[in-house]
Design an enzyme around this catalytic site. Structure first.
Site, PDB file in Angstrom:
ATOM      1  N   SER A 105      -2.995 -15.527  -7.723  1.00 56.35           N
ATOM      2  CA  SER A 105      -3.535 -16.354  -6.658  1.00 56.35           C
ATOM      3  C   SER A 105      -5.035 -16.499  -6.882  1.00 56.35           C
ATOM      4  O   SER A 105      -5.654 -15.618  -7.493  1.00 56.35           O
ATOM      5  CB  SER A 105      -3.285 -15.666  -5.311  1.00 56.35           C
ATOM      6  OG  SER A 105      -4.085 -16.229  -4.294  1.00 56.35           O
TER       7      SER A 105
ATOM      8  N   TYR B 224      -4.298  -8.076  -0.436  1.00 55.77           N
ATOM      9  CA  TYR B 224      -3.658  -9.223  -1.077  1.00 55.77           C
ATOM     10  C   TYR B 224      -4.408  -9.608  -2.356  1.00 55.77           C
ATOM     11  O   TYR B 224      -3.804  -9.789  -3.408  1.00 55.77           O
ATOM     12  CB  TYR B 224      -3.609 -10.406  -0.105  1.00 55.77           C
ATOM     13  CG  TYR B 224      -2.938 -11.625  -0.699  1.00 55.77           C
ATOM     14  CD1 TYR B 224      -1.555 -11.683  -0.820  1.00 55.77           C
ATOM     15  CD2 TYR B 224      -3.689 -12.713  -1.128  1.00 55.77           C
ATOM     16  CE1 TYR B 224      -0.931 -12.800  -1.362  1.00 55.77           C
ATOM     17  CE2 TYR B 224      -3.076 -13.830  -1.675  1.00 55.77           C
ATOM     18  CZ  TYR B 224      -1.703 -13.869  -1.784  1.00 55.77           C
ATOM     19  OH  TYR B 224      -1.098 -14.970  -2.335  1.00 55.77           O
TER      20      TYR B 224
END
Length: 172
Positions: free
Chosen positions: A3, A28
């Site tokens: 990501s 994350y």
């Protein structure tokens, strides 16, 4: 699968699983940086050991999935920002294109990293992605690999490790 959240992330080896302090966006980002580093380390080790495994990584850019509403919630600043900037986010199908391209394109290179090609890799068509400097740290990647082996209880230095890896990849 990585990501763009990996760009500002760091690997916190002192609290890798956020047992002492859990901050959702930091965790994350760290997980996405770790996944990218792991993909590169897998490619290096596959080449060194003759495993015949090609490891590639990709990221979707910004896609309108349910990760923000289901993660940080509908009252979070992230969700509200997504609502205001709806035009920046691409569809989930378009976000899947870099991953599909990395997995199926004959032009995709082992050890490559792919993402959208426009707006600082936020949206667009699949293309080679910018690799963050931290993701290129071979010492940290090796340490992450070794720690992962200890956590799962499998050493990929063993003679059957390539067969195990191929079985796991084939079974999904």
């Amino acid at each position: 699968m990585s990501s763009i959240a990996n760009r500002d992330a760091r690997i916190n080896f002192e609290d890798l699983q956020s047992a002492r302090a859990y901050k959702p966006f930091e965790a994350y980002g760290q997980s996405k940086l770790a996944q990218l580093m792991f993909a590169f380390e897998l490619q290096r080790r596959s080449q060194e050991n003759g495993w015949g495994v090609a490891s590639l990584a990709a990221h979707p850019g910004l896609a309108r999935t349910e990760i923000i509403p289901n993660g940080s919630g509908r009252l979070s600043s992230s969700f509200l920002l997504r609502q205001l900037l709806w035009f920046v986010f691409q569809s989930p199908a378009q976000g899947a294109c870099p991953t599909l391209s990395a997995a199926t394109s004959p032009a995709a290179n082992p050890g490559g990293y792919y993402g959208p090609d426009r707006w600082n890799e936020v949206r667009g068509s699949p293309a080679p992605a910018r690799i963050p400097e931290r993701a290129q740290d071979r010492k940290d990647a090796a340490q992450l690999w070794d720690l992962s082996e200890r956590l799962i209880g499998i050493s990929f230095g063993e003679s059957n490790s390539a067969d195990f890896l191929l079985q796991q990849t084939a079974s999904g």
